[in-house]
Design an enzyme around this catalytic site. Sequence first.
Site: not given
Length: 167
Positions: A57, A87, A127
């Site tokens: 990632q 994040c 994501k």
Amino acid sequence: EGVTEPCFRDLVLARNSATQLGGAFTEFVRVAEAPAPHHVLQRHLGSQRFEAPVGLQLMGSDLGKLAATARNAVECGAPLVDLNFGCPSKGSLRSCAGSALLADPAGVERVVRAVVDAVPATPVTAKMRAGVDDASRVEELARAVEAGGAALLTVHCRTRAEAYRPA
């Protein structure tokens, strides 16, 4: 963050190898000042001990550095590359990475496209959170990821504003 280091992944993958469940991802590798070098990526990947894939990632916003890091990851044996648009930390927001990019769907598409183009034979996944302050643009963001060429999208159902709450 702080969960999927190699020793934890080994425990999960060993337990699930009999049931042949999915795979795992590394902690995110922050790509900021320069492309991440091979030795850093290899440390995140750990040794490949199970058949299940371990995707690497990445998090950042510089297209060239992300593309170079993705190529390095594939050279290190990463079977897929995942992009983190989730994040919510202050550091990622200051550097326009992670969920900071959710305010710009076209920018999300550019990031995905740059990495997809850099590693055309390797699946690129993403994501993301459901949005910045609310989920009203979640479909637009998902379509940007799709238009960039991602093979898979995982949606974290909290917004950036919700950070790590509610429980």
